[in-house]
Design a protein around this motif. Structure first.
Motif, PDB file in Angstrom:
ATOM      1  N   PHE A  16       0.826  -1.198   0.000  1.00 31.79           N
ATOM      2  CA  PHE A  16       0.000   0.000   0.000  1.00 31.79           C
ATOM      3  C   PHE A  16       0.868   1.259   0.000  1.00 31.79           C
ATOM      4  O   PHE A  16       1.985   1.278   0.536  1.00 31.79           O
ATOM      5  N   GLN A  17       0.314   2.316  -0.582  1.00 34.61           N
ATOM      6  CA  GLN A  17       1.053   3.563  -0.723  1.00 34.61           C
ATOM      7  C   GLN A  17       1.379   4.188   0.623  1.00 34.61           C
ATOM      8  O   GLN A  17       2.401   4.858   0.772  1.00 34.61           O
ATOM      9  N   VAL A  18       0.532   3.945   1.637  1.00 32.01           N
ATOM     10  CA  VAL A  18       0.768   4.543   2.943  1.00 32.01           C
ATOM     11  C   VAL A  18       2.100   4.091   3.532  1.00 32.01           C
ATOM     12  O   VAL A  18       2.751   4.846   4.270  1.00 32.01           O
ATOM     13  N   VAL A  19       2.549   2.865   3.208  1.00 35.57           N
ATOM     14  CA  VAL A  19       3.844   2.382   3.700  1.00 35.57           C
ATOM     15  C   VAL A  19       4.974   3.190   3.085  1.00 35.57           C
ATOM     16  O   VAL A  19       5.941   3.569   3.765  1.00 35.57           O
ATOM     17  N   ALA A  20       4.851   3.458   1.783  1.00 35.96           N
ATOM     18  CA  ALA A  20       5.872   4.284   1.128  1.00 35.96           C
ATOM     19  C   ALA A  20       5.901   5.679   1.724  1.00 35.96           C
ATOM     20  O   ALA A  20       6.972   6.264   1.916  1.00 35.96           O
ATOM     21  N   TRP A  21       4.727   6.252   2.029  1.00 40.45           N
ATOM     22  CA  TRP A  21       4.706   7.567   2.663  1.00 40.45           C
ATOM     23  C   TRP A  21       5.409   7.530   4.019  1.00 40.45           C
ATOM     24  O   TRP A  21       6.149   8.444   4.368  1.00 40.45           O
TER      25      TRP A  21
ATOM     26  N   VAL B  58      10.037   8.727   7.582  1.00 38.21           N
ATOM     27  CA  VAL B  58      11.146   8.317   8.455  1.00 38.21           C
ATOM     28  C   VAL B  58      12.474   8.782   7.882  1.00 38.21           C
ATOM     29  O   VAL B  58      13.341   9.294   8.613  1.00 38.21           O
ATOM     30  N   ALA B  59      12.660   8.608   6.563  1.00 36.76           N
ATOM     31  CA  ALA B  59      13.905   9.048   5.933  1.00 36.76           C
ATOM     32  C   ALA B  59      14.076  10.559   6.070  1.00 36.76           C
ATOM     33  O   ALA B  59      15.185  11.059   6.315  1.00 36.76           O
ATOM     34  N   ALA B  60      12.977  11.304   5.908  1.00 37.06           N
ATOM     35  CA  ALA B  60      13.054  12.757   6.055  1.00 37.06           C
ATOM     36  C   ALA B  60      13.400  13.146   7.490  1.00 37.06           C
ATOM     37  O   ALA B  60      14.190  14.069   7.728  1.00 37.06           O
ATOM     38  N   ALA B  61      12.809  12.430   8.464  1.00 39.93           N
ATOM     39  CA  ALA B  61      13.112  12.719   9.861  1.00 39.93           C
ATOM     40  C   ALA B  61      14.578  12.429  10.179  1.00 39.93           C
ATOM     41  O   ALA B  61      15.231  13.194  10.899  1.00 39.93           O
ATOM     42  N   GLN B  62      15.093  11.319   9.646  1.00 42.69           N
ATOM     43  CA  GLN B  62      16.509  10.998   9.859  1.00 42.69           C
ATOM     44  C   GLN B  62      17.410  12.051   9.226  1.00 42.69           C
ATOM     45  O   GLN B  62      18.436  12.428   9.785  1.00 42.69           O
TER      46      GLN B  62
END
Length: 581
Positions: free
Chosen positions: A219-224, A229-233
């Motif tokens: 599902f697309q929500v997992v990619a979001w 998470v990547a943006a937060a890191q």
């Protein structure tokens, strides 16, 4: 220096009480510890034999029965030691078990003691049946086993769901019955079904959760979420991210194993002896003001947790009593308890290395001896230490010589906490290496381990499988195929394969073709195929070559960007067996 002297005095006092307790309880101690150790391996060996000769599902009730016998022996020992050390009120054993087994089981599951059942059962099965245990003892409980090849096996999924639901319902019914009628046998039976529930989930039900997670990954929500998470890191920076990983990988295990575990065990010993075993309702009877926070907390506990009031809150109350005893006492307990556990760990490690170095016919029989020291000598010393600590809790005065000057109250935590943390870090660094470490292998090169030479080569990514007969299997994800080969110097050996892509673990796409086995002098070759989410192909990919009961071989798969984006055919040639050169 005064705080250090207080800490040393507490350690010496606890040690003296341990030595004084042993002659008084040595016979009961030895008996209880032998029952504790024997019931553990009786359950494991019984589960193995039942799975092999009768039905794999019999593993679960046998393991749960062994766990309950272990906990019963532990509760009885704690009660004997506590009664000898500080006296205590008389209570029937059945009532004591009904009151204490549930929180004891929580401690066991929370600190990973139940996982040892599954680990040792896998080791015993792998050692006694190297080429068949994976399919008989483990795959038979996997509700998704063979589902890809034969959709009619969907009944396995419904059977697993029904088993989890029925065991959970019986557990809840028995717990409610124990609260209503206060029959001790209902409490013991309820704890048994809770153990049964945990083993059903651990051996079967959790695989349905894995399937659900894999399905949800589409599902697309997992990619979001992954992008968030990547943006937060990226916002936090590599330094803070590395610090968080360091805390979760090193600091938290030290806090849980070294700082929390001794206090939790002492609270359980106090609960077994009846020290501070008051529920919210009982505490409210002691108060004249029934409008305070305890009254509201009792209402909330009854609404949300029901019968946990008389099992969990006494444990919390016991922990509060321990924390109020004093910083020097807490520090001495943590250091002493952890040191005994460290000795037990290393004794088990050396015993395991010695037993596994013996010829096959000997180490199969001697395997239960690999943990005899930790489950008898080290555990017995820890139980005596808990009894000594309970006796110390009855004395409000610190264990210092009469007339000795005491350290200032604010200074004690500033010294004791760093000492305990430093001791915990040393404890963690000096433990034996974890069993899930791996040996590094190289792509396209042979690696030999324990008489088996293995090689992985030619990784290929694609969008569909094409067999030698021309049949095609498609997927919404990606297939990753790796050519694998193995040569065996001894009989009854087998290797299997798993994959870790971008931190996510994957089993082989076809469970019926996920292992290599051949007679000595022959070489076997095949393709290990995995169905992987496209997003996980962008990270690090490692193939694990696993030999049952041994450390796996890890082979990194350095795929190019072009290879990761391929959508063509993936080879799935039928395995071949050749005479080894």
């Amino acid at each position: 220096m005064r705080v250090v002297r207080e800490l040393a005095a507490e350690i010496v006092s606890l040690g003296a009480h341990v030595v004084g307790l042993f002659p008084k309880v040595w016979m009961q101690l030895i008996t209880g510890l032998l029952v504790y150790w024997a019931s553990y391996y009786a359950a494991i060996l019984g589960a193995y034999e039942a799975a092999r000769w009768v039905n794999p599902w019999l593993q679960i009730p046998l393991l749960a029965a062994g766990l309950i016998v272990q906990l019963t022996a532990l509760v009885w020992l704690m009660r004997v030691i506590e009664k000898t050390a500080v006296g205590g009120k008389a209570e029937k054993m059945a009532a004591l078990l009904g009151r204490t087994l549930l929180p004891f089981l929580g401690i066991y599951s929370g600190f990973g003691f139940m996982d040892s059942y599954l680990t040792d059962l896998t080791d015993v099965g792998s050692l006694r049946m190297p080429t068949g245990w994976a399919s008989i003892g483990l795959a038979s409980l996997n509700p998704t086993y063979g589902l890809e090849e034969n959709p009619d096996n969907i009944w396995r999924v419904w059977a697993s769901i029904a088993a989890v639901a029925v065991v959970f319902a019986v557990w809840m019914a028995l717990d409610r019955g124990y609260v209503k009628w206060e029959k001790p046998w209902l409490g013991v039976a309820g704890t048994y079904f809770q153990a049964l529930f945990l083993f059903v989930v651990g051996l079967s039900g959790y695989r349905l959760w894995v399937v659900f997670v894999d399905w949800f990954d589409n599902f697309q929500v997992v990619a979001w979420w992954e992008h968030a998470v990547a943006a937060a890191q990226g916002f936090l920076g590599p330094g803070i991210t590395a610090a968080i990983d360091w805390v979760s990988a090193l600091v938290w295990p030290v806090v849980a194993d070294v700082l929390v575990q001794p206090i939790a065990w002492l609270a359980m010993a106090a609960l077994a002896g009846g020290a501070g075993a008051l529920s919210l309702e009982e505490r409210l009877r002691e108060r004249t003001d029934r409008t305070g926070w305890l009254n509201w907390l009792n209402i909330a506990a009854e609404a949300f947790f029901g019968n946990l009031d008389d099992k969990v809150f006494p444990f919390v109350h016991a922990v509060r009593r321990i924390l109020r005893t004093g910083w020097a006492f807490l520090g001495s307990l943590i250091v002493f308890f952890t040191l005994l556990g460290w000795i037990g760990h290393w004794a088990d490690e050396l015993s395991y290395r010695f037993v596994m170095s013996l010829p096959t016919s000997y180490y199969l029989a001697a395997y239960p001896l690999t943990s005899v020291f930790a489950q008898t000598v080290a555990l017995g010393a820890q139980l005596l230490l808990l009894g000594a600590a309970l006796r110390r809790m009855e004395d409000p005065q610190p264990a210092m010589a009469d007339g000795a000057r005491q350290a200032k109250a604010w200074l004690r935590p500033l010294v004791v906490i760093p000492v305990c943390v430093a001791f915990g870090v040393c404890y963690a660094w000096t433990l034996p290496a974890p069993e899930n470490d791996s040996i590094a292998g190289k792509l396209g090169e042979w690696t030999t381990l324990h008489g088996v030479s293995v090689m992985a080569s030619d990784p290929v990514v694609g969008g569909y499988l094409e067999s030698s007969s021309g049949s095609v299997t498609t997927t919404q994800r990606r297939f990753l195929s790796v050519a694998v080969a193995a040569e065996f110097q001894y009989a009854d050996r087998q290797v299997g394969f798993s994959l870790v892509a971008d931190g996510r673990h994957y089993e082989c796409w076809s469970t019926s073709r996920c292992a290599l086995a051949a007679q000595p002098g022959f070489l076997m070759a095949d393709h290990a195929v995995f169905e992987v989410a496209p997003a996980h192909l962008q990270g690090d990919i490692t193939l694990y070559i696993e030999m049952e009961g041994q450390i796996p071989i890890a082979v990194d798969l350095p795929l190019t960007a072009e290879q990761r984006a391929e959508t063509g055919a993936v080879p799935t040639s039928v395995y071949t067996i050749e005479v080894a050169p």
